[in-house]
Design a protein around this motif. Sequence first.
Motif, PDB file in Angstrom:
ATOM      1  N   TYR A  60      46.834  45.060  44.347  1.00  0.00           N
ATOM      2  CA  TYR A  60      46.260  44.095  43.719  1.00  0.00           C
ATOM      3  C   TYR A  60      44.794  44.187  43.308  1.00  0.00           C
ATOM      4  O   TYR A  60      44.187  43.660  42.569  1.00  0.00           O
ATOM      5  CB  TYR A  60      46.476  42.680  44.555  1.00  0.00           C
ATOM      6  CG  TYR A  60      45.696  41.513  44.100  1.00  0.00           C
ATOM      7  CD1 TYR A  60      46.017  41.207  42.937  1.00  0.00           C
ATOM      8  CD2 TYR A  60      44.601  41.094  44.640  1.00  0.00           C
ATOM      9  CE1 TYR A  60      45.505  39.858  42.120  1.00  0.00           C
ATOM     10  CE2 TYR A  60      43.960  39.845  44.056  1.00  0.00           C
ATOM     11  CZ  TYR A  60      44.454  39.378  42.946  1.00  0.00           C
ATOM     12  OH  TYR A  60      43.671  38.362  42.422  1.00  0.00           O
ATOM     13  N   ALA A  64      42.033  42.324  41.025  1.00  0.00           N
ATOM     14  CA  ALA A  64      40.917  41.615  41.772  1.00  0.00           C
ATOM     15  C   ALA A  64      39.457  41.962  41.372  1.00  0.00           C
ATOM     16  O   ALA A  64      38.757  41.279  40.954  1.00  0.00           O
ATOM     17  CB  ALA A  64      40.870  41.856  43.217  1.00  0.00           C
ATOM     18  N   LEU A 149      51.642  37.023  39.536  1.00  0.00           N
ATOM     19  CA  LEU A 149      50.798  36.401  40.410  1.00  0.00           C
ATOM     20  C   LEU A 149      49.290  36.654  40.119  1.00  0.00           C
ATOM     21  O   LEU A 149      48.458  35.632  40.156  1.00  0.00           O
ATOM     22  CB  LEU A 149      51.039  37.060  41.958  1.00  0.00           C
ATOM     23  CG  LEU A 149      52.140  36.182  42.627  1.00  0.00           C
ATOM     24  CD1 LEU A 149      52.247  37.039  44.034  1.00  0.00           C
ATOM     25  CD2 LEU A 149      52.013  34.736  42.934  1.00  0.00           C
ATOM     26  N   LEU A 153      46.331  33.999  39.445  1.00  0.00           N
ATOM     27  CA  LEU A 153      45.204  33.947  40.171  1.00  0.00           C
ATOM     28  C   LEU A 153      43.886  34.065  39.099  1.00  0.00           C
ATOM     29  O   LEU A 153      42.873  33.514  39.419  1.00  0.00           O
ATOM     30  CB  LEU A 153      45.212  34.989  41.182  1.00  0.00           C
ATOM     31  CG  LEU A 153      46.121  34.612  42.450  1.00  0.00           C
ATOM     32  CD1 LEU A 153      46.179  35.919  43.368  1.00  0.00           C
ATOM     33  CD2 LEU A 153      45.655  33.489  43.195  1.00  0.00           C
ATOM     34  N   ASP A 154      44.114  35.129  38.189  1.00  0.00           N
ATOM     35  CA  ASP A 154      43.059  35.099  37.319  1.00  0.00           C
ATOM     36  C   ASP A 154      42.623  33.969  36.681  1.00  0.00           C
ATOM     37  O   ASP A 154      41.344  33.536  36.450  1.00  0.00           O
ATOM     38  CB  ASP A 154      43.615  36.209  36.260  1.00  0.00           C
ATOM     39  CG  ASP A 154      42.338  36.764  35.249  1.00  0.00           C
ATOM     40  OD1 ASP A 154      42.264  35.806  34.390  1.00  0.00           O
ATOM     41  OD2 ASP A 154      41.716  37.841  35.297  1.00  0.00           O
ATOM     42  N   TRP A 156      43.132  30.923  37.367  1.00  0.00           N
ATOM     43  CA  TRP A 156      42.504  30.198  38.369  1.00  0.00           C
ATOM     44  C   TRP A 156      41.103  30.445  38.727  1.00  0.00           C
ATOM     45  O   TRP A 156      40.195  29.355  38.904  1.00  0.00           O
ATOM     46  CB  TRP A 156      43.475  30.079  39.751  1.00  0.00           C
ATOM     47  CG  TRP A 156      42.713  29.647  40.932  1.00  0.00           C
ATOM     48  CD1 TRP A 156      42.442  30.083  41.994  1.00  0.00           C
ATOM     49  CD2 TRP A 156      42.361  28.056  41.276  1.00  0.00           C
ATOM     50  NE1 TRP A 156      41.791  29.256  43.118  1.00  0.00           N
ATOM     51  CE2 TRP A 156      41.904  27.825  42.473  1.00  0.00           C
ATOM     52  CE3 TRP A 156      42.649  26.774  40.600  1.00  0.00           C
ATOM     53  CZ2 TRP A 156      41.572  26.800  43.156  1.00  0.00           C
ATOM     54  CZ3 TRP A 156      42.285  25.847  41.368  1.00  0.00           C
ATOM     55  CH2 TRP A 156      41.762  25.507  42.386  1.00  0.00           C
ATOM     56  N   ALA A 157      40.907  31.672  39.054  1.00  0.00           N
ATOM     57  CA  ALA A 157      39.717  32.108  39.505  1.00  0.00           C
ATOM     58  C   ALA A 157      38.460  31.871  38.109  1.00  0.00           C
ATOM     59  O   ALA A 157      37.187  31.694  38.676  1.00  0.00           O
ATOM     60  CB  ALA A 157      39.669  33.598  39.938  1.00  0.00           C
ATOM     61  N   ARG A 166      37.480  31.651  44.966  1.00  0.00           N
ATOM     62  CA  ARG A 166      38.549  31.131  44.321  1.00  0.00           C
ATOM     63  C   ARG A 166      39.923  31.842  44.394  1.00  0.00           C
ATOM     64  O   ARG A 166      41.073  31.463  44.603  1.00  0.00           O
ATOM     65  CB  ARG A 166      38.097  30.570  42.874  1.00  0.00           C
ATOM     66  CG  ARG A 166      37.137  29.474  42.629  1.00  0.00           C
ATOM     67  CD  ARG A 166      36.988  29.068  41.233  1.00  0.00           C
ATOM     68  NE  ARG A 166      37.952  28.384  40.528  1.00  0.00           N
ATOM     69  CZ  ARG A 166      38.482  27.320  40.544  1.00  0.00           C
ATOM     70  NH1 ARG A 166      37.702  26.474  41.127  1.00  0.00           N
ATOM     71  NH2 ARG A 166      39.512  26.744  40.037  1.00  0.00           N
ATOM     72  N   LEU A 167      39.656  33.139  44.270  1.00  0.00           N
ATOM     73  CA  LEU A 167      40.626  34.074  44.461  1.00  0.00           C
ATOM     74  C   LEU A 167      41.145  33.764  45.523  1.00  0.00           C
ATOM     75  O   LEU A 167      42.600  33.706  46.183  1.00  0.00           O
ATOM     76  CB  LEU A 167      40.378  35.517  44.226  1.00  0.00           C
ATOM     77  CG  LEU A 167      40.330  35.740  42.757  1.00  0.00           C
ATOM     78  CD1 LEU A 167      39.916  37.437  42.701  1.00  0.00           C
ATOM     79  CD2 LEU A 167      41.623  35.729  41.894  1.00  0.00           C
ATOM     80  N   GLY A 170      43.251  30.725  46.102  1.00  0.00           N
ATOM     81  CA  GLY A 170      44.540  30.891  45.270  1.00  0.00           C
ATOM     82  C   GLY A 170      45.624  31.474  46.202  1.00  0.00           C
ATOM     83  O   GLY A 170      46.766  31.361  46.277  1.00  0.00           O
ATOM     84  N   ILE A 171      45.112  32.580  46.887  1.00  0.00           N
ATOM     85  CA  ILE A 171      46.123  33.449  47.884  1.00  0.00           C
ATOM     86  C   ILE A 171      46.530  32.775  49.149  1.00  0.00           C
ATOM     87  O   ILE A 171      47.807  32.871  49.401  1.00  0.00           O
ATOM     88  CB  ILE A 171      45.300  34.954  48.044  1.00  0.00           C
ATOM     89  CG1 ILE A 171      44.935  35.658  46.949  1.00  0.00           C
ATOM     90  CG2 ILE A 171      46.205  35.545  49.087  1.00  0.00           C
ATOM     91  CD1 ILE A 171      44.296  36.893  46.986  1.00  0.00           C
TER      92      ILE A 171
END
Length: 382
Positions: A60, A64, A149, A153-154, A156-157, A166-167, A170-171
Amino acid sequence: MKSRDAALDGVRALAALGVWLLHVGSNTGVMYRDGMYAWLMARLGIAVPIFFLLSGLLLYRPWARAVIENTARPRPLPYLWRRVLRVMPVYWLVTALALWAWSGLDWAGRLKWLLLLQNYFPGDPTPDGLYQMWTLPIEMAFYVTLPLLAWLLDRWARRGGNRPVRLLAGIAPLPLVSVASVMVARLGDRPEVGLWLPYHLVFFACGMAMAVLSVWLRESRVVDALAPQLLVLAFLLYALLSTGLAGPRELTLPTLGQSLFRLSLETAVAVLVVAPFALAPREGTLRHRLLGNPVTAYLGRISYSFFLWHAPVITLQLKLTGAQPFQGDFPSVAVVSLIVTLLLSVGSYHLVELTALRLSGRRRAPAPLPAAREAAPAAPAG
């Protein structure tokens, strides 16, 4: 950077040796004897959560970094192609040999194993020498799920605010999927759920969170200062894990409470073991010198082949010696299986794994566990 890479390789090497020792102990019956030593051996399956966490961390991290540093995001198709070439060729080699030697499965049953579908058919028998392979379908399921995923997450962040925070937010809900899966498995009497990704998602999620922290913080002074205490705490929690509170040693299913307790302890131990090396890569520390030396680093690089070969080697040795189930001689099984497995692992790593890496487009084979700033995903080994 080089030291950190080598030390993480060392973590993988020790985990691979833990899986080997667990299976030597179980096949010779030592694991089922009385005493704390036997219980400690019985919980060496903690290596699997460590491997899963490392996969989440290493795979990941490029996604990130793309969010936090606005670098290019990995392309899903090339990423999946590299995963297949990294994992499958040597897996096919070992599995095909074991199926040819000891399996009575028909062509459909063999195809399930060659396509990593065995976990989804729990009624089928497990061929001799392949009992360790249950982890690989879980790894592959994570590989396939990760691009989705990461995309979620991308999005969302990037909506605003502090992207690393925010990452992490989300996790954070992902471990709840594991808790729900444990409840389904125990309350619904569905033990096969334990062979699916959702049951183990907490370990991958912790690795993903650690990937965010490794990019965001670069190096944590707090983790560096507390590294010895974190490793001691990991051992103390492992000792607690090695009691009946975390369930039986035998194949008897644990209760819901035991399962949740074990899941929590395994998560904590895996995080405490990996964090000092992933989040505090200070060169020259004792922990890095112990695990980052050339011997352990090389063992970490061949650990995937070691994981694949050790069970067929133990199986063949027990069959050749005529040992009864759970009654093999522990010292001889340990010594012979270790030497033979190491020799086979060196051969398959250099002849199969590195060849596949070249086919994936890499000019030089990276260590399975990458350095902090240049993450390059590794094959599973647990």
